[in-house]
Design a protein around this motif. Structure first.
Motif, PDB file in Angstrom:
ATOM      1  N   GLY A  10      57.005  40.853  38.197  1.00  0.00           N
ATOM      2  CA  GLY A  10      57.715  42.124  38.124  1.00  0.00           C
ATOM      3  C   GLY A  10      58.751  42.118  37.042  1.00  0.00           C
ATOM      4  N   LEU A  11      59.619  43.111  37.106  1.00  0.00           N
ATOM      5  CA  LEU A  11      60.700  43.288  36.137  1.00  0.00           C
ATOM      6  C   LEU A  11      62.004  42.813  36.768  1.00  0.00           C
ATOM      7  N   VAL A  12      62.719  41.973  36.057  1.00  0.00           N
ATOM      8  CA  VAL A  12      63.981  41.449  36.568  1.00  0.00           C
ATOM      9  C   VAL A  12      64.971  41.330  35.411  1.00  0.00           C
ATOM     10  N   GLN A  13      66.236  41.451  35.712  1.00  0.00           N
ATOM     11  CA  GLN A  13      67.258  41.294  34.679  1.00  0.00           C
ATOM     12  C   GLN A  13      67.499  39.819  34.386  1.00  0.00           C
ATOM     13  N   GLY A  16      68.406  36.736  36.816  1.00  0.00           N
ATOM     14  CA  GLY A  16      67.837  36.955  38.137  1.00  0.00           C
ATOM     15  C   GLY A  16      66.777  35.940  38.504  1.00  0.00           C
ATOM     16  N   SER A  17      66.141  36.177  39.645  1.00  0.00           N
ATOM     17  CA  SER A  17      65.146  35.243  40.177  1.00  0.00           C
ATOM     18  C   SER A  17      63.887  35.982  40.595  1.00  0.00           C
ATOM     19  N   LEU A  18      62.799  35.261  40.559  1.00  0.00           N
ATOM     20  CA  LEU A  18      61.522  35.730  41.087  1.00  0.00           C
ATOM     21  C   LEU A  18      60.809  34.541  41.707  1.00  0.00           C
ATOM     22  N   ARG A  19      59.982  34.826  42.707  1.00  0.00           N
ATOM     23  CA  ARG A  19      59.116  33.788  43.250  1.00  0.00           C
ATOM     24  C   ARG A  19      57.676  34.249  43.119  1.00  0.00           C
ATOM     25  N   MET A  83      61.484  30.858  40.323  1.00  0.00           N
ATOM     26  CA  MET A  83      62.091  30.937  38.992  1.00  0.00           C
ATOM     27  C   MET A  83      63.490  31.512  39.116  1.00  0.00           C
ATOM     28  N   ASN A  84      64.467  30.720  38.736  1.00  0.00           N
ATOM     29  CA  ASN A  84      65.870  31.129  38.788  1.00  0.00           C
ATOM     30  C   ASN A  84      66.446  31.190  37.386  1.00  0.00           C
ATOM     31  N   ARG A  85      67.550  31.892  37.268  1.00  0.00           N
ATOM     32  CA  ARG A  85      68.260  32.019  35.985  1.00  0.00           C
ATOM     33  C   ARG A  85      67.282  32.401  34.875  1.00  0.00           C
TER      34      ARG A  85
END
Length: 127
Positions: A10-13, A16-19, A83-85
């Motif tokens: 997705g879209l994240v700033q 931010g984080s995604l899994r 996924m962080n930072r």
């Protein structure tokens, strides 16, 4: 045959984080070593991280070390990439890959080592 389906992109700033998740079917998941790769527009596919069949050994690209974590749940037939930072340069299409592995503790860095690939999930990091 092994089928792999990724989700969680997705879209994240930035920051931010995604899994990401990759669900596998068609083979005993515990026999598979897994990897995550990514490909940005105009660039070659690159290694992100990998995990051994047993789940007790992992390896990462330098760009992912300290920010990304790969894990494997053999009870759910799923591998994850936390996924962080996140940074804008992490923007890419992320794919998981699976390898029939005879070695419980070995993980694999190169694309040619893998037998099966998912379709990918897009990750976009805005600045």
């Amino acid at each position: 045959q092994v089928q792999l389906v990724e989700s969680g992109g997705g879209l994240v700033q930035a920051g931010g984080s995604l899994r990401l998740s990759c669900a596998a079917s068609g083979r005993a998941f515990s026999s598979l070593a897994m990897g995550w790769f990514r490909q940005a527009p105009g660039k070659e596919r690159e290694f992100v991280g990998a995990i051994s069949r047993s789940g007790d050994n992992t390896g990462y690209a330098d760009s992912a070390k300290g920010r990304f974590t790969i894990s494997k749940d053999n009870t759910k037939n799923t591998v994850y990439l936390q996924m962080n930072r996140l940074k804008p340069e992490d923007t890419a299409d992320y794919s998981c890959a699976a390898k029939d592995s005879l070695y419980g503790s070995r993980w694999y860095r190169v694309t040619a080592a893998y037998d099966y690939w998912g379709q990918g999930t897009q990750v976009t990091v805005s600045s």
